[in-house]
Design an enzyme around this catalytic site. Structure first.
Site, PDB file in Angstrom:
ATOM      1  N   ASP A  99      -4.441   2.935  -2.016  1.00 40.58           N
ATOM      2  CA  ASP A  99      -5.133   4.222  -2.134  1.00 40.58           C
ATOM      3  C   ASP A  99      -4.186   5.357  -2.501  1.00 40.58           C
ATOM      4  O   ASP A  99      -4.615   6.511  -2.643  1.00 40.58           O
ATOM      5  CB  ASP A  99      -5.893   4.560  -0.843  1.00 40.58           C
ATOM      6  CG  ASP A  99      -5.020   4.562   0.389  1.00 40.58           C
ATOM      7  OD1 ASP A  99      -3.987   3.874   0.395  1.00 40.58           O
ATOM      8  OD2 ASP A  99      -5.360   5.254   1.367  1.00 40.58           O
ATOM      9  N   HIS A 100      -2.901   4.997  -2.710  1.00 44.55           N
ATOM     10  CA  HIS A 100      -1.910   5.995  -3.139  1.00 44.55           C
ATOM     11  C   HIS A 100      -1.202   5.614  -4.438  1.00 44.55           C
ATOM     12  O   HIS A 100      -0.629   6.489  -5.088  1.00 44.55           O
ATOM     13  CB  HIS A 100      -0.876   6.233  -2.037  1.00 44.55           C
ATOM     14  CG  HIS A 100      -1.460   6.859  -0.810  1.00 44.55           C
ATOM     15  ND1 HIS A 100      -1.344   8.203  -0.531  1.00 44.55           N
ATOM     16  CD2 HIS A 100      -2.204   6.328   0.203  1.00 44.55           C
ATOM     17  CE1 HIS A 100      -1.982   8.468   0.603  1.00 44.55           C
ATOM     18  NE2 HIS A 100      -2.507   7.344   1.060  1.00 44.55           N
ATOM     19  N   ASP A 217      -2.347  14.333   7.116  1.00 48.58           N
ATOM     20  CA  ASP A 217      -3.244  13.174   7.184  1.00 48.58           C
ATOM     21  C   ASP A 217      -4.274  13.334   8.303  1.00 48.58           C
ATOM     22  O   ASP A 217      -3.923  13.546   9.460  1.00 48.58           O
ATOM     23  CB  ASP A 217      -2.376  11.929   7.413  1.00 48.58           C
ATOM     24  CG  ASP A 217      -3.167  10.659   7.657  1.00 48.58           C
ATOM     25  OD1 ASP A 217      -4.356  10.608   7.300  1.00 48.58           O
ATOM     26  OD2 ASP A 217      -2.566   9.697   8.195  1.00 48.58           O
ATOM     27  N   HIS A 386      -4.754  -5.412  16.514  1.00 44.84           N
ATOM     28  CA  HIS A 386      -4.536  -4.480  15.403  1.00 44.84           C
ATOM     29  C   HIS A 386      -4.274  -3.088  15.954  1.00 44.84           C
ATOM     30  O   HIS A 386      -4.876  -2.679  16.954  1.00 44.84           O
ATOM     31  CB  HIS A 386      -5.772  -4.438  14.496  1.00 44.84           C
ATOM     32  CG  HIS A 386      -5.670  -3.405  13.403  1.00 44.84           C
ATOM     33  ND1 HIS A 386      -4.811  -3.531  12.331  1.00 44.84           N
ATOM     34  CD2 HIS A 386      -6.299  -2.207  13.229  1.00 44.84           C
ATOM     35  CE1 HIS A 386      -4.928  -2.478  11.543  1.00 44.84           C
ATOM     36  NE2 HIS A 386      -5.813  -1.658  12.063  1.00 44.84           N
ATOM     37  N   GLY A 389      -2.338   2.634  11.377  1.00 44.62           N
ATOM     38  CA  GLY A 389      -1.127   3.211  10.806  1.00 44.62           C
ATOM     39  C   GLY A 389      -1.194   4.722  10.709  1.00 44.62           C
ATOM     40  O   GLY A 389      -0.330   5.340  10.073  1.00 44.62           O
ATOM     41  N   HIS A 390      -2.226   5.321  11.332  1.00 47.68           N
ATOM     42  CA  HIS A 390      -2.450   6.760  11.193  1.00 47.68           C
ATOM     43  C   HIS A 390      -2.366   7.461  12.550  1.00 47.68           C
ATOM     44  O   HIS A 390      -2.697   6.888  13.585  1.00 47.68           O
ATOM     45  CB  HIS A 390      -3.824   7.020  10.570  1.00 47.68           C
ATOM     46  CG  HIS A 390      -3.981   6.425   9.207  1.00 47.68           C
ATOM     47  ND1 HIS A 390      -3.636   7.101   8.060  1.00 47.68           N
ATOM     48  CD2 HIS A 390      -4.425   5.204   8.814  1.00 47.68           C
ATOM     49  CE1 HIS A 390      -3.879   6.317   7.016  1.00 47.68           C
ATOM     50  NE2 HIS A 390      -4.357   5.159   7.453  1.00 47.68           N
TER      51      HIS A 390
END
Length: 577
Positions: A99-100, A217, A386, A389-390
């Protein structure tokens, strides 16, 4: 009197000269224009523009919504960049997630700009460019965390941060009107897998010098507390691996290099060989190993074709498909359609990812299918297998506190997430007037004194379908939706080219509307109706094709709706003989 007049004129002239001098040296406004990544997840790209210089931050892709039938990828509309391509000084990349970086090849086919990225990110970009035959013509320049580059009148410093992929960076962009900090995707992980801790000291130093605006973010802005460290997943994996006599299949995001490293660590610890399944996973692991970002002893990885040569209790298969994507490796395994891997009751399946909103039904079906075969399935509802990552709210607060921006611009998120991030900023004393919730295409102009929205530029989605880029638009999507819902009826009529009389037909072909054999009466009624209506046109000497097609569509459409309450697509075809 004359002396007084002279003095007055002199003072006026002096004031005028000062005003002119001030206007000459008055600085222009800095423009921040997101072209993707706002009010959505993915497709991140931001324009930083000052006078005749433009810097681009990231160029990602998005994945199609449910109503984008047949579409493979979604990329940002870069019309604004094409119009201003002479101003673009470079594209700077925060990290190597799709997405980047996924939209870069499509951008380069229109505008050849230099790209600046850290080592792993540059390696992943190189793979993409090679697929699109763009590698030789592209100026891809590798930078290091901590390095500063000059692009036109602006400078960009790459600052080390933590995320779910190595080599991620925040950006400090020094402009003539002040410093802009763009966090990229980040979390604050004090025990990262690679030991590369976020450079909080440098962020604080930049904040102490004064920051005009922070773009941060917002993905987890609704979540309170902190995001767990990636290292906690390794402990859970070890518990699942220990004393396990089954073959272990782990599905995760191919871009999550740190997660793959932990799977490798557990496999090595418990003396298992590793096979990799899924093209994107193979490409990522190959690149990360080559560049030293995945560390593994020799002879641990084996070819997927060799898995039958090893007992189940000495094998790990790392695969794609953690989101239940229809064509992914795990989905094909669950359906019994994978050519290399057959799932059995002696398999332990670990799905090390959370469902992305909208994918819940797909991953639920995959889990059900795997369990139906008899496999044991571990997913996040059963174990903390899990972590995100944010950053969550407390980490976002720390970032805001360190940077101390005058203006705050929440980015990378849907509207509710941007709002939540804005509310967090308010609790830290940032005034409502200095917080700007923007959207794709909206122009924010700012300087040391003020910031305001000043207009819009063209933005939106460009759909990629196979090799076609942008040739699928709203009309095509509406047609596909109509076809998927109500099907298609084709009416074929043959006319005499000399007198306009109908010499054959109408023939009626149905696809996706009704099964003809079971609806013979309806099809015969349709033909009878068409013969009557076309006969009326013949009596009135109507031979114009457009009129005949309109009659067929209107009369047949009304009749079918009365009989079936359906509205199939109607295509009349007229042939002349």
């Amino acid at each position: 009197m004359e002396d007084n007049k002279k003095q007055t004129k002199t003072k006026r002239k002096t004031r005028q000269n000062k005003r002119e001098e001030k206007s000459i040296f008055k600085k222009s406004n800095l423009k921040i224009i997101p072209l993707g990544g706002l009010l959505e997840i993915g497709k991140n790209i931001t324009v930083i523009e000052y006078e005749d210089d433009i810097i681009l931050v990231d160029c990602g892709l998005g994945f199609p919504e449910d109503d984008m039938l047949g579409v493979d990828l979604v990329i940002p509309d870069i019309t604004y960049l094409e119009k201003n391509k002479d101003k673009i000084r470079g594209l700077v990349i925060t990290h190597g997630h799709e997405d980047h970086i996924g939209g870069i090849p499509y951008l380069l086919k229109q505008i050849n700009v230099p790209i600046y990225a850290t080592r792993l990110t540059a390696g992943l970009i190189s793979n993409k460019l090679e697929e699109h035959n763009l590698l030789r013509s592209t100026r891809l320049k590798e930078v290091k965390q901590g390095q500063t580059i000059t692009l036109g009148c602006m400078k960009v410093e790459f600052i080390r941060i933590t995320h779910s992929i190595p080599d991620a960076c925040a950006l400090a962009i020094t402009t003539p009107v002040g410093t802009i900090v763009h966090t990229g995707d980040f979390k604050i992980d004090y025990t990262p897998i690679d030991g590369e801790i976020i450079d909080l000291g440098r962020l604080a130093a930049i904040g102490n010098k004064g920051v005009l605006a922070l773009m941060s973010d917002s993905t987890n802005a609704e979540r309170k507390g902190y995001t767990m460290s990636e290292s906690t997943v390794g402990d859970i994996l070890d518990k699942l691996f220990v004393n396990c006599i089954k073959r272990i299949v782990v599905a995760t995001f191919s871009s999550n290099v740190h997660r793959v490293q932990q799977i490798v660590n557990s496999a090595v610890k418990y003396k298992r060989k590793i096979a990799v399944c899924g093209r994107s996973m193979c490409n990522m692991i190959e690149t990360a190993r080559k560049l030293g970002y995945i560390k593994v002893p020799d002879n641990v990885f084996i070819d997927i074709d060799m898995i039958k040569s090893y007992p189940d209790d000495s094998l790990v298969i790392i695969t794609t498909g953690s989101q239940g994507e229809p064509m992914s490796a795990l989905t094909r395994m669950a359906a019994g359609e994978h050519k290399k891997v057959q799932i059995t009751p002696n398999d332990l399946i670990i799905i090390s990812a959370n469902p992305i909103p909208g994918n819940e039904k797909y991953i639920s079906k995959v889990i059900d299918d795997l369990m139906t075969i008899g496999a044991e399935v571990i997913y996040n509802a059963l174990q903390d297998i899990h972590v995100s990552g944010h950053a969550c709210q407390e980490e976002q607060k720390l970032m805001l506190t360190l940077i101390k921006p005058k203006y705050f611009i929440p980015v990378h998120g849907e509207f509710r997430q941007l709002i939540a991030h804005a509310e967090t900023a308010k609790t830290l004393g940032i005034s409502h007037e200095n917080i700007f919730i923007t959207e794709n295409g909206k122009v924010l102009e700012l300087n040391e004194e003020e910031a305001k929205f000043t207009g819009h530029v063209q933005s939106g989605n460009v759909l990629v379908d196979g090799l076609g880029v942008g040739d699928v638009g709203n009309i095509v999507l509406k047609d596909r939706q109509k076809l998927s819902q109500d099907g298609l009826i084709i009416v074929v009529i043959t006319m005499d080219s000399r007198n306009g009389k109908i010499v054959a037909g109408p023939d009626v072909i149905s696809r996706g509307f009704v099964y003809v054999r079971e609806s013979e009466n309806l099809m015969e009624e349709i033909k009878r109706l068409l013969r009557e209506e076309l006969g009326k046109c013949e009596e009135k000497h109507i031979t114009d094709w457009a009129t005949l097609k309109l009659v067929v569509r209107e009369e047949l459409g009304d009749y079918i709706y009365k009989k079936t309450k359906r509205q199939p697509m109607l295509i009349p075809i007229i042939m002349e003989v």
